[in-house]
Write a protein that holds these residues in place. Structure first.
Motif, mmCIF file in Angstrom:
data_model
loop_
_atom_site.group_PDB
_atom_site.id
_atom_site.type_symbol
_atom_site.label_atom_id
_atom_site.label_comp_id
_atom_site.label_asym_id
_atom_site.label_seq_id
_atom_site.Cartn_x
_atom_site.Cartn_y
_atom_site.Cartn_z
ATOM 1 N N ALA A 171 0.832 -1.205 0.000
ATOM 2 C CA ALA A 171 0.000 0.000 0.000
ATOM 3 C C ALA A 171 0.865 1.254 0.000
ATOM 4 O O ALA A 171 0.576 2.227 -0.704
ATOM 5 N N THR A 172 1.948 1.218 0.769
ATOM 6 C CA THR A 172 2.860 2.363 0.810
ATOM 7 C C THR A 172 3.505 2.597 -0.548
ATOM 8 O O THR A 172 3.557 3.734 -1.039
ATOM 9 N N ALA A 173 3.981 1.530 -1.170
ATOM 10 C CA ALA A 173 4.650 1.668 -2.472
ATOM 11 C C ALA A 173 3.698 2.241 -3.513
ATOM 12 O O ALA A 173 4.060 3.146 -4.290
ATOM 13 N N THR A 174 2.468 1.748 -3.545
ATOM 14 C CA THR A 174 1.488 2.248 -4.514
ATOM 15 C C THR A 174 1.123 3.688 -4.226
ATOM 16 O O THR A 174 1.036 4.521 -5.134
ATOM 17 N N THR A 175 0.918 3.997 -2.942
ATOM 18 C CA THR A 175 0.547 5.356 -2.553
ATOM 19 C C THR A 175 1.642 6.349 -2.912
ATOM 20 O O THR A 175 1.370 7.421 -3.476
ATOM 21 N N VAL A 176 2.884 6.002 -2.619
ATOM 22 C CA VAL A 176 4.011 6.878 -2.967
ATOM 23 C C VAL A 176 4.076 7.084 -4.473
ATOM 24 O O VAL A 176 4.291 8.204 -4.955
ATOM 25 N N ASP A 177 3.858 6.026 -5.234
ATOM 26 C CA ASP A 177 3.913 6.135 -6.701
ATOM 27 C C ASP A 177 2.836 7.084 -7.218
ATOM 28 O O ASP A 177 3.104 7.905 -8.106
ATOM 29 N N ILE A 178 1.638 6.994 -6.671
ATOM 30 C CA ILE A 178 0.556 7.882 -7.119
ATOM 31 C C ILE A 178 0.870 9.331 -6.776
ATOM 32 O O ILE A 178 0.725 10.228 -7.612
ATOM 33 N N TRP A 179 1.291 9.582 -5.527
ATOM 34 C CA TRP A 179 1.666 10.943 -5.142
ATOM 35 C C TRP A 179 2.771 11.465 -6.063
ATOM 36 O O TRP A 179 2.717 12.610 -6.522
ATOM 37 N N ARG A 180 3.784 10.627 -6.338
ATOM 38 C CA ARG A 180 4.902 11.064 -7.149
ATOM 39 C C ARG A 180 4.432 11.435 -8.569
ATOM 40 O O ARG A 180 4.873 12.436 -9.134
ATOM 41 N N ARG A 181 3.569 10.616 -9.137
ATOM 42 C CA ARG A 181 3.084 10.908 -10.494
ATOM 43 C C ARG A 181 2.346 12.240 -10.542
ATOM 44 O O ARG A 181 2.486 12.988 -11.515
ATOM 45 N N VAL A 182 1.553 12.517 -9.507
ATOM 46 C CA VAL A 182 0.854 13.800 -9.464
ATOM 47 C C VAL A 182 1.858 14.950 -9.330
ATOM 48 O O VAL A 182 1.768 15.962 -10.023
#
Length: 198
Positions: free
Chosen positions: A184-195
């Protein structure tokens, strides 16, 4: 002149013991099955003594949620004070810290979500904490170049949506029988980073 002591008072220690006992019991007991007798016994005090601090088990849960939310608000304050690190690094640290709180206090966090609609004090503490974090993260997004504008593409709207997405992502991971918090952390970080990098 008497010496002033910074040591916790006996009453404060008992209150913390009650909260600790309730948190431990929630690991394997639902709120419906949780009793004031069990909480008092876990804290090593009488049921009557518990009522000196809390009126019922719902007040115990509300205080337990508030104690945990203070940890998250402290993290939001720490994040807000870091104006020198790259915004993506600040975001990653914040998300990893939220994961740590879910690992340490997942039982309380799940209970806060599950009972927030039924207990206004719990719901208010939870919503206010997410709002505090969203305001902090909107500043991080602005530093990353997201415009401070009204509407769905502005930093405030994006931060709010991303913080609630983060909350739901961690909640679902914490409810999983497998340990999905790291994913969940890895996915969440990836989404924030893309934004932030779009």
């Amino acid at each position: 002149m008497g010496r002033r002591s910074d040591a916790p008072r006996k009453g404060d220690l008992r209150e913390q013991a009650l909260l600790d006992a309730a948190e431990a019991l929630l690991e394997h007991t639902s709120l419906e099955e949780l009793t004031v007798e069990a909480i008092a016994k876990g804290a090593g005090i009488s049921r009557g003594s518990l009522y000196f601090y809390f009126g019922n088990k719902h007040e115990v849960l509300a205080a337990l949620v508030e104690r945990t939310m203070r940890t998250i608000r402290a993290e939001a304050d720490s994040t807000a004070q870091d104006a020198t690190s790259p915004p993506v690094d600040v975001m990653e640290r914040a998300v990893h810290r939220v994961e740590q709180v879910w690992r340490e206090h997942g039982t309380v966090m799940r209970a806060a979500v599950d009972y927030s609609a039924l207990h206004p004090v719990i719901g208010s503490a939870w919503n206010d904490t997410v709002d505090v974090f969203a305001r902090t993260m909107s500043q991080v997004l602005k530093r990353a170049g997201i415009p401070e504008e009204k509407g769905p593409g502005g930093a405030a709207a994006l931060a709010r949506a991303l913080c609630w997405m983060t909350e739901r992502n961690f909640y679902r991971a914490a409810c999983s029988p497998e340990d999905d918090l790291a994913r969940a952390t890895a996915t969440t970080v990836d989404i924030w980073r893309r934004v932030m990098e779009s």
